[in-house]
Design an enzyme around this catalytic site. Structure first.
Site, mmCIF file in Angstrom:
data_model
loop_
_atom_site.group_PDB
_atom_site.id
_atom_site.type_symbol
_atom_site.label_atom_id
_atom_site.label_comp_id
_atom_site.label_asym_id
_atom_site.label_seq_id
_atom_site.Cartn_x
_atom_site.Cartn_y
_atom_site.Cartn_z
ATOM 1 N N CYS A 53 -8.316 -1.686 18.481
ATOM 2 C CA CYS A 53 -7.567 -0.947 17.436
ATOM 3 C C CYS A 53 -6.260 -1.902 16.335
ATOM 4 C CB CYS A 53 -6.383 -0.293 18.427
ATOM 5 S SG CYS A 53 -5.104 0.529 17.376
ATOM 6 N N CYS A 56 -3.364 -1.592 16.597
ATOM 7 C CA CYS A 56 -2.303 -1.663 18.082
ATOM 8 C C CYS A 56 -2.464 -3.849 17.231
ATOM 9 C CB CYS A 56 -3.281 -1.824 18.742
ATOM 10 S SG CYS A 56 -3.649 -0.424 19.705
ATOM 11 N N CYS A 172 18.782 -6.505 -6.635
ATOM 12 C CA CYS A 172 17.496 -6.296 -7.166
ATOM 13 C C CYS A 172 16.816 -5.506 -6.411
ATOM 14 C CB CYS A 172 17.007 -7.682 -8.229
ATOM 15 S SG CYS A 172 15.532 -7.443 -8.576
ATOM 16 N N CYS A 175 12.773 -7.145 -5.905
ATOM 17 C CA CYS A 175 13.307 -8.591 -5.122
ATOM 18 C C CYS A 175 13.561 -8.641 -3.585
ATOM 19 C CB CYS A 175 14.687 -9.173 -6.011
ATOM 20 S SG CYS A 175 14.856 -9.571 -7.505
#
Length: 359
Positions: A53, A56, A172, A175
């Site tokens: 998966c 997973c 920011c 950022c």
């Protein structure tokens, strides 16, 4: 099936077993031990997963981080069940998709499904709330070099280093979004002595930001060894974009996880000579070896290290026979499948890559 294919399969199996053994901060549950561990004297968070998966696999490092953080919490168990191996157990608890994460309160085998984000921090908040604990996810040390006015010139203007600098502001939003990816970039290249991934709080050191023409955040500039005026980084902001950029500019060969690729250590001029060496008869090999040694001795920097490996490999092939390279590759592969330091993994990968040119 050939002998070497059988060997590779065997080594692959051992590698999987080794990984399972290392992941001991998350308790592996089976049909035999599930009710001995769950529903007893502690609460339990259980991940029901399938090895194939994709979701997973993406969760795995976060879940391991969770397991490590709760390892000493005696009132909580962090466990997992492989639903490919234990289908009846997963069916018993209503698992129909992967991963399914369920909470079992102390003394109960009635699960409560977890529906929140799949980060270690979010999972820890859930477990703390349900289990009455107060565990925090330990922050990993940063691999990003923090620049200030005191160390900027020393680090960035060092003509032996390629330096990528993010000019950012603490407030920011872009950022903040970039920060996790930028940390992964720094981690990927932390073993490269000639590469530095750094950042500067441009709000705090405005004079440096202005000096390099920074007017918006984040601004990324690359300072290669041969241009300390700096170049604007205009590439994408995904991990793979940064990794490709650094590899191209710095001549490195890393992937997003920081592991060396199969191209690492390969020197084109020596690779050409190795082809001649392999094709040559026993009488001619000595002359080609001399040319390999001469070419390797011309190399500088990290390439000089690779040249030494080429020389040693060629000598060993002459002394120990044609099958030396293949045998040594298999030995190095065995070493790489053990729990070793990243530096050792680099060393063995370089040797394995270069030896592969002799096969």
């Amino acid at each position: 099936m050939g002998k070497y294919n059988q060997i590779w399969i065997a080594f692959g199996t051992l590698a999987l077993l080794a990984v399972s053994a290392l992941a001991d901060d998350v308790v592996v549950l089976t049909e035999d031990n599930f009710e001995k561990e769950v529903g007893q004297d502690r609460g339990a968070l259980i991940e029901f997963y399938a090895p194939w998966c994709g979701h997973c696999k993406k969760l795995a490092p976060e879940y391991e981080k969770l397991g490590s953080s709760f390892k000493k919490a005696k009132s909580v168990l962090i466990g997992k069940v492989d639903c490919d191996e234990h289908k009846s157990l997963c069916s018993k608890y209503g698992v129909s998709g992967y991963p399914t994460i369920q909470w079992f309160a102390k003394g109960s085998l009635e699960p409560k499904k977890y529906e929140g984000p799949r980060s270690a921090e979010a999972l820890a908040d859930f477990v703390n709330n349900e289990g009455g604990t107060s565990v925090k996810i330990a922050a990993a040390p940063s691999s990003v070099v923090v620049l200030t006015s005191d160390n900027f010139n020393e680090i960035v203007l060092d003509e032996t280093k390629d330096v990528l600098v993010e000019f950012y502001a603490p407030w920011c939003g872009h950022c903040k979004n970039l920060a996790p990816t930028y940390e992964k970039v720094a981690t990927a290249f932390k073993l490269e002595e000639d590469v530095v991934i750094a950042n500067l709080d441009a709000d705090n050191y405005r004079d440096l930001a202005e000096k390099y023409g920074v007017s918006g955040y984040p601004t990324l500039k690359f300072f290669p060894k041969n241009n300390k005026a700096g170049e604007d980084y205009e590439g994408g902001r995904d991990l793979d974009d940064f990794v490709s950029f650094i590899n191209e500019k710095s001549g490195t060969s890393r992937d997003g996880k920081g592991q060396l690729t199969s191209k690492a250590g390969i020197v084109e001029s020596l690779d050409t000579l190795v082809k001649e060496f392999v094709a040559a008869g026993n009488d001619e090999k000595k002359a080609v070896l001399s040319r390999i040694e001469e070419e390797a001795d011309k190399l500088k920097g990290s390439a000089a290290r690779h040249g030494k490996i080429y020389k040693k490999a060629a000598k060993s092939c002459m002394e120990k026979g044609a099958d030396y390279a293949q045998k040594e590759i298999l030995r190095l592969q065995r070493m790489l499948e053990k729990s070793i330091s990243p530096a050792k993994a680099d060393e063995f990968t370089l040797k394995k890559n270069i030896l592969s040119t002799f096969v």
